[in-house]
Write a protein that holds these residues in place. Structure first.
Motif, PDB file in Angstrom:
ATOM      1  N   THR A 143       7.294   4.326  -7.419  1.00 42.39           N
ATOM      2  CA  THR A 143       6.504   5.553  -7.420  1.00 42.39           C
ATOM      3  C   THR A 143       5.029   5.179  -7.496  1.00 42.39           C
ATOM      4  O   THR A 143       4.641   4.345  -8.311  1.00 42.39           O
ATOM      5  CB  THR A 143       6.895   6.446  -8.610  1.00 42.39           C
ATOM      6  N   CYS A 144       4.241   5.780  -6.625  1.00 40.87           N
ATOM      7  CA  CYS A 144       2.810   5.484  -6.604  1.00 40.87           C
ATOM      8  C   CYS A 144       2.154   6.076  -7.855  1.00 40.87           C
ATOM      9  O   CYS A 144       2.277   7.276  -8.112  1.00 40.87           O
ATOM     10  CB  CYS A 144       2.179   6.073  -5.348  1.00 40.87           C
ATOM     11  N   PRO A 145       1.464   5.250  -8.672  1.00 41.15           N
ATOM     12  CA  PRO A 145       0.845   5.754  -9.902  1.00 41.15           C
ATOM     13  C   PRO A 145      -0.343   6.677  -9.613  1.00 41.15           C
ATOM     14  O   PRO A 145      -0.752   7.455 -10.465  1.00 41.15           O
ATOM     15  CB  PRO A 145       0.394   4.474 -10.616  1.00 41.15           C
ATOM     16  N   GLN A 146      -0.880   6.615  -8.401  1.00 38.23           N
ATOM     17  CA  GLN A 146      -2.069   7.417  -8.101  1.00 38.23           C
ATOM     18  C   GLN A 146      -1.724   8.818  -7.608  1.00 38.23           C
ATOM     19  O   GLN A 146      -2.263   9.803  -8.085  1.00 38.23           O
ATOM     20  CB  GLN A 146      -2.931   6.684  -7.069  1.00 38.23           C
ATOM     21  N   CYS A 147      -0.779   8.889  -6.632  1.00 33.92           N
ATOM     22  CA  CYS A 147      -0.479  10.221  -6.085  1.00 33.92           C
ATOM     23  C   CYS A 147       0.923  10.701  -6.453  1.00 33.92           C
ATOM     24  O   CYS A 147       1.296  11.844  -6.170  1.00 33.92           O
ATOM     25  CB  CYS A 147      -0.649  10.236  -4.565  1.00 33.92           C
ATOM     26  N   GLY A 148       1.719   9.825  -7.084  1.00 34.88           N
ATOM     27  CA  GLY A 148       3.027  10.243  -7.559  1.00 34.88           C
ATOM     28  C   GLY A 148       4.122  10.302  -6.514  1.00 34.88           C
ATOM     29  O   GLY A 148       5.232  10.751  -6.791  1.00 34.88           O
ATOM     30  N   LEU A 170       0.832  -1.206   0.000  1.00 35.17           N
ATOM     31  CA  LEU A 170       0.000   0.000   0.000  1.00 35.17           C
ATOM     32  C   LEU A 170       0.867   1.256   0.000  1.00 35.17           C
ATOM     33  O   LEU A 170       1.920   1.306   0.633  1.00 35.17           O
ATOM     34  CB  LEU A 170      -0.902   0.014   1.232  1.00 35.17           C
ATOM     35  N   CYS A 171       0.403   2.289  -0.697  1.00 34.03           N
ATOM     36  CA  CYS A 171       1.074   3.587  -0.666  1.00 34.03           C
ATOM     37  C   CYS A 171       0.719   4.248   0.670  1.00 34.03           C
ATOM     38  O   CYS A 171      -0.450   4.373   1.012  1.00 34.03           O
ATOM     39  CB  CYS A 171       0.594   4.454  -1.825  1.00 34.03           C
ATOM     40  N   SER A 172       1.754   4.640   1.410  1.00 30.59           N
ATOM     41  CA  SER A 172       1.498   5.204   2.738  1.00 30.59           C
ATOM     42  C   SER A 172       0.937   6.619   2.651  1.00 30.59           C
ATOM     43  O   SER A 172       0.461   7.168   3.627  1.00 30.59           O
ATOM     44  CB  SER A 172       2.779   5.184   3.572  1.00 30.59           C
ATOM     45  N   THR A 173       0.994   7.239   1.477  1.00 32.49           N
ATOM     46  CA  THR A 173       0.468   8.594   1.315  1.00 32.49           C
ATOM     47  C   THR A 173      -1.027   8.575   0.990  1.00 32.49           C
ATOM     48  O   THR A 173      -1.812   9.266   1.636  1.00 32.49           O
ATOM     49  CB  THR A 173       1.232   9.345   0.210  1.00 32.49           C
ATOM     50  N   CYS A 174      -1.413   7.756  -0.025  1.00 32.90           N
ATOM     51  CA  CYS A 174      -2.809   7.812  -0.457  1.00 32.90           C
ATOM     52  C   CYS A 174      -3.564   6.499  -0.250  1.00 32.90           C
ATOM     53  O   CYS A 174      -4.775   6.441  -0.443  1.00 32.90           O
ATOM     54  CB  CYS A 174      -2.898   8.217  -1.932  1.00 32.90           C
ATOM     55  N   GLY A 175      -2.863   5.438   0.122  1.00 34.84           N
ATOM     56  CA  GLY A 175      -3.553   4.183   0.381  1.00 34.84           C
ATOM     57  C   GLY A 175      -3.764   3.306  -0.841  1.00 34.84           C
ATOM     58  O   GLY A 175      -4.387   2.255  -0.752  1.00 34.84           O
ATOM     59  N   HIS A 176      -3.223   3.722  -1.998  1.00 36.34           N
ATOM     60  CA  HIS A 176      -3.368   2.938  -3.220  1.00 36.34           C
ATOM     61  C   HIS A 176      -2.653   1.592  -3.079  1.00 36.34           C
ATOM     62  O   HIS A 176      -1.514   1.536  -2.613  1.00 36.34           O
ATOM     63  CB  HIS A 176      -2.788   3.735  -4.396  1.00 36.34           C
ATOM     64  N   ASP A 177      -3.314   0.504  -3.499  1.00 37.60           N
ATOM     65  CA  ASP A 177      -2.696  -0.820  -3.454  1.00 37.60           C
ATOM     66  C   ASP A 177      -1.984  -1.076  -4.773  1.00 37.60           C
ATOM     67  O   ASP A 177      -2.625  -1.245  -5.804  1.00 37.60           O
ATOM     68  CB  ASP A 177      -3.775  -1.883  -3.190  1.00 37.60           C
TER      69      ASP A 177
END
Ligand SMILES: [Zn+2]
Length: 397
Positions: free
Chosen positions: A361-366, A342-349
């Motif tokens: 790099t998180c594809p949702q929040c970058g 999980l992305c610790s910034t936005c929670g994206h799995d």
């Protein structure tokens, strides 16, 4: 009030060393006798209810009559032996440990425990402690012994050092509250990565420095033991071959001592590192969150590096558990499920990642993540969900 172990290096004189050796032998003897009796009892009447330590203590006077040398032993140590034996059986019944075993004469570690009764254990001056049967023993300066001592375990290491571990009672010495929480990701290359301010403790590979030496000596020991097993001497009078025991071979004993010395050094270095790390954490944070790693998983060792890391994780958790209790802090164990995905910034799995991928790099929040720091942040978040930071077990506000 909290109970705590206090370890002292002690320096017994010659007479005290003899008394200690004798007492180690007596407790071993009682253990083996009682174990044999319990085994036999179970064979003869499997349905009989299991005996208590109290019942075994009632057999001690008989045993002493039969074997007068037991009278020389410190009496509470024989009772503690019974207690330990019964505890070992209960652990076996709970399927936590194997069946209690007989103790060999040359046990790896020799020890016995005395209970505090009628002031038999007392600190004397700054560097002495009075122990039952032994008199006053010197110990290393710089350590203060609290007044309330519940029991003392005396031991001799394979390298011939003597220690006394005192179980003492003291006031809870809380560290000042900091209202800080940290999540910790435990890994193989890095032992611990924190969720805050670049806290990163690399795993010390003790297998690469001293352990190289250890491997050499372990190999030597194995080879010498093999040779010793094959060797046979002739009894001059009976004219028959007599197999030699291992102890006839001084070089086996020497190799064994060398192995024990190196193992002791490695263990001390490891303990020292982990003590520093855990004390630092307990001082700086009120709540420390770790992944709740199952012991079963810990035991599944695929590689040497993994095995070493596992050992360090177990020890780290043990130290944090008692230090948090002792210093008024909180250890939170969280479910490690998906903490590395999980992305610790936005929670994206972002799905499963190969171990080789250290950054992503998180594809949702970058947000660009370090794999371990991100996991540590998720662990911290899970710990915060459980309770408010400064509540620490009490209701907030
Ligand atoms: Zn994100």
């Amino acid at each position: 009030m909290v109970t705590k172990g206090l370890k002292l290096r002690i320096y017994p004189n010659k007479q005290q060393r003899q008394q200690l050796a004798q007492n180690f032998g007596c407790t071993r003897f009682v253990w083996n006798q009682m174990l044999a009796m319990l085994n036999e009892r179970h064979e003869n009447s499997p349905q009989a209810s299991f005996l208590t330590a109290y019942a075994l203590n009632h057999l001690l006077p008989l045993l002493k009559k039969e074997h007068p040398f037991l009278k020389e032993a410190e009496s509470t140590s024989l009772q503690v032996t019974n207690q330990h034996l019964i505890e070992a059986f209960h652990a076996f019944f709970r399927k936590e440990k194997g069946h209690p075993k007989f103790k060999a004469k040359h046990a790896f570690k020799q020890s016995y425990t005395s209970k505090f009764v009628n002031g038999n254990i007392q600190p004397v001056g700054d560097h002495g402690i009075r122990l039952p049967k032994l008199g006053i023993l010197r110990f290393k300066a710089g350590q203060r012994i609290p007044e309330t001592i519940k029991q003392v375990t005396l031991s001799r290491t394979p390298t011939g050092k003597y220690f006394a571990v005192l179980t003492v009672e003291g006031e809870n010495q809380a560290f000042p509250k900091t209202c800080q929480t940290i999540g910790c990701d435990l890994g193989v290359a890095d032992l611990l990565v924190g969720s805050v301010e670049d806290l990163r403790w690399p795993t010390t590979r003790f297998d690469q420095g001293l352990a190289h030496k250890l491997r050499i000596w372990q190999r030597k020991l194995a080879r010498r033991q093999q040779l010793a097993k094959k060797a046979i001497t002739w009894d001059r009078h009976l004219k028959v071959p007599v197999p030699r025991t291992m102890d006839h071979f001084k070089n086996v004993a020497r190799a064994r001592l060398q192995v024990a010395r190196i193992q002791e050094k490695i263990a001390n270095q490891r303990a020292d590192k982990l003590h520093k790390l855990t004390t630092q954490l307990v001082k700086a944070y009120d709540r420390i969150a770790l992944e709740n790693l199952k012991t079963k998983n810990l035991l599944r060792n695929h590689t040497l590096a993994r095995a070493i890391a596992n050992q360090a994780w177990g020890e780290l958790r043990r130290l944090l558990t008692y230090k948090c209790a002792w210093y008024g802090k909180e250890l939170v164990l969280v479910n490690p499920y998906k903490t590395s995905q999980l992305c610790s910034t936005c929670g994206h799995d972002d799905g499963k990642k190969a171990l080789a991928i250290r950054e992503w790099t998180c594809p949702q929040c970058g947000t660009h993540h370090d794999r371990d720091v991100n996991a540590a942040k998720n662990i911290e978040r899970l710990a915060l969900v459980k309770q408010t930071v400064c509540g620490l077990g009490t209701s907030p506000g």
